[in-house]
Scaffold this motif. Structure first.
Motif, PDB file in Angstrom:
ATOM      1  N   GLY A 170      17.681 -19.904-139.529  1.00 30.91           N
ATOM      2  CA  GLY A 170      18.499 -20.775-140.844  1.00 30.91           C
ATOM      3  C   GLY A 170      19.176 -21.168-140.371  1.00 30.91           C
ATOM      4  N   ARG A 171      20.007 -21.095-139.285  1.00 30.17           N
ATOM      5  CA  ARG A 171      21.625 -21.855-138.862  1.00 30.17           C
ATOM      6  C   ARG A 171      21.096 -22.724-137.473  1.00 30.17           C
ATOM      7  N   THR A 172      19.962 -22.525-137.005  1.00 33.10           N
ATOM      8  CA  THR A 172      19.422 -23.683-135.575  1.00 33.10           C
ATOM      9  C   THR A 172      18.687 -24.178-136.075  1.00 33.10           C
ATOM     10  N   ARG A 173      18.026 -24.267-137.207  1.00 31.09           N
ATOM     11  CA  ARG A 173      16.847 -25.530-137.994  1.00 31.09           C
ATOM     12  C   ARG A 173      17.920 -26.199-138.128  1.00 31.09           C
TER      13      ARG A 173
ATOM     14  N   HIS B  45      21.261 -32.680-135.224  1.00 29.87           N
ATOM     15  CA  HIS B  45      22.134 -32.567-133.989  1.00 29.87           C
ATOM     16  C   HIS B  45      21.048 -33.524-133.143  1.00 29.87           C
ATOM     17  N   LEU B  46      19.592 -33.522-133.333  1.00 33.96           N
ATOM     18  CA  LEU B  46      19.170 -35.036-133.228  1.00 33.96           C
ATOM     19  C   LEU B  46      18.887 -35.806-133.443  1.00 33.96           C
ATOM     20  N   ALA B  47      19.499 -35.731-135.405  1.00 33.92           N
ATOM     21  CA  ALA B  47      19.331 -37.178-136.058  1.00 33.92           C
ATOM     22  C   ALA B  47      20.828 -37.725-135.528  1.00 33.92           C
ATOM     23  N   ASP B  48      21.304 -37.095-134.560  1.00 35.18           N
ATOM     24  CA  ASP B  48      22.801 -37.726-134.539  1.00 35.18           C
ATOM     25  C   ASP B  48      22.207 -38.619-132.706  1.00 35.18           C
TER      26      ASP B  48
ATOM     27  N   LEU C 124      20.120 -39.287-131.869  1.00 38.40           N
ATOM     28  CA  LEU C 124      19.470 -40.515-131.861  1.00 38.40           C
ATOM     29  C   LEU C 124      19.601 -41.983-132.749  1.00 38.40           C
ATOM     30  N   HIS C 125      21.063 -41.942-133.287  1.00 39.06           N
ATOM     31  CA  HIS C 125      21.508 -42.526-133.498  1.00 39.06           C
ATOM     32  C   HIS C 125      21.047 -42.995-135.019  1.00 39.06           C
ATOM     33  N   LEU C 126      19.698 -42.437-135.970  1.00 41.74           N
ATOM     34  CA  LEU C 126      18.936 -42.813-136.486  1.00 41.74           C
ATOM     35  C   LEU C 126      20.993 -43.643-138.396  1.00 41.74           C
ATOM     36  N   GLY C 127      21.974 -42.570-138.381  1.00 42.91           N
ATOM     37  CA  GLY C 127      22.819 -42.627-139.058  1.00 42.91           C
ATOM     38  C   GLY C 127      21.812 -41.382-140.479  1.00 42.91           C
ATOM     39  N   LEU C 128      21.615 -40.642-140.312  1.00 38.08           N
ATOM     40  CA  LEU C 128      21.254 -40.096-140.710  1.00 38.08           C
ATOM     41  C   LEU C 128      22.192 -38.447-141.368  1.00 38.08           C
ATOM     42  N   ASN C 129      22.484 -38.055-142.489  1.00 35.60           N
ATOM     43  CA  ASN C 129      23.079 -36.985-142.816  1.00 35.60           C
ATOM     44  C   ASN C 129      22.782 -36.471-143.775  1.00 35.60           C
ATOM     45  N   ILE C 130      23.208 -34.585-144.189  1.00 36.62           N
ATOM     46  CA  ILE C 130      23.174 -34.055-144.774  1.00 36.62           C
ATOM     47  C   ILE C 130      23.372 -34.176-146.278  1.00 36.62           C
ATOM     48  N   GLN C 131      22.806 -34.371-147.086  1.00 34.41           N
ATOM     49  CA  GLN C 131      22.800 -34.291-148.370  1.00 34.41           C
ATOM     50  C   GLN C 131      23.788 -32.991-148.975  1.00 34.41           C
ATOM     51  N   GLU C 132      24.681 -34.084-149.649  1.00 33.06           N
ATOM     52  CA  GLU C 132      25.401 -32.968-150.935  1.00 33.06           C
ATOM     53  C   GLU C 132      24.683 -32.701-151.726  1.00 33.06           C
ATOM     54  N   ARG C 133      24.031 -33.476-152.341  1.00 28.90           N
ATOM     55  CA  ARG C 133      22.917 -32.737-153.931  1.00 28.90           C
ATOM     56  C   ARG C 133      21.990 -32.568-153.173  1.00 28.90           C
ATOM     57  N   PRO C 134      21.412 -31.230-153.458  1.00 29.60           N
ATOM     58  CA  PRO C 134      19.936 -31.219-153.682  1.00 29.60           C
ATOM     59  C   PRO C 134      19.166 -32.316-154.189  1.00 29.60           C
ATOM     60  N   PRO C 135      17.972 -32.848-153.565  1.00 26.98           N
ATOM     61  CA  PRO C 135      17.257 -33.362-154.471  1.00 26.98           C
ATOM     62  C   PRO C 135      16.567 -32.934-155.574  1.00 26.98           C
TER      63      PRO C 135
END
Length: 124
Positions: free
Chosen positions: A92-95, A101-104, A106-117
């Motif tokens: 759970g932690r590493t995934r 880290h992979l998204a950062d 590749l400079h994709l500009g993706l972030n973790i959502q604050e709210r669930p979908p």
């Protein structure tokens, strides 16, 4: 001599008993298992004693090993449960962190959502 009386055997030392005398006579006088019996059957008696001791030893060692197996099986179940719990925490932690880290990188500009979908519903 009457039939119920003691008769001398051909060897001269042993006596023959008839009726219930054979039960009380030799037992009370210690003649049931005399030295002649042990002298004739010493090898059989020694083998029987060795077999009895081997049986007792084998039974004790089997019981000891069975108790150890039961104890180790219980310990193994505890360790397996702990391993599954720790692996789920680790995964759970590493995934999440590895994907971030992979998204950062590749400079994709993706972030973790604050709210669930949430689910969109179509109004009629």
């Amino acid at each position: 001599m009457a039939t119920g009386d003691k008769k001398k055997s051909t060897s001269g030392t042993r006596q023959r008993y008839s009726g219930l005398e054979w039960l009380s006579g030799p037992i009370l006088r210690g003649q049931l298992l005399d030295s002649d019996f042990f002298a004739r059957n010493w090898l059989v008696i020694a083998v029987m004693v060795v077999l009895a001791l081997a049986y007792i030893t084998n039974k004790y060692s089997c019981q000891t090993l069975m108790e150890e197996e039961r104890r180790l099986t219980e310990r193994l179940e505890i360790v397996k449960t702990e391993r599954v719990r720790m692996r789920s925490i680790y995964m759970g932690r590493t995934r999440e962190s590895s994907m971030q880290h992979l998204a950062d990188s590749l400079h994709l500009g993706l972030n973790i959502q604050e709210r669930p979908p949430f689910k969109l519903s179509k109004s009629k």
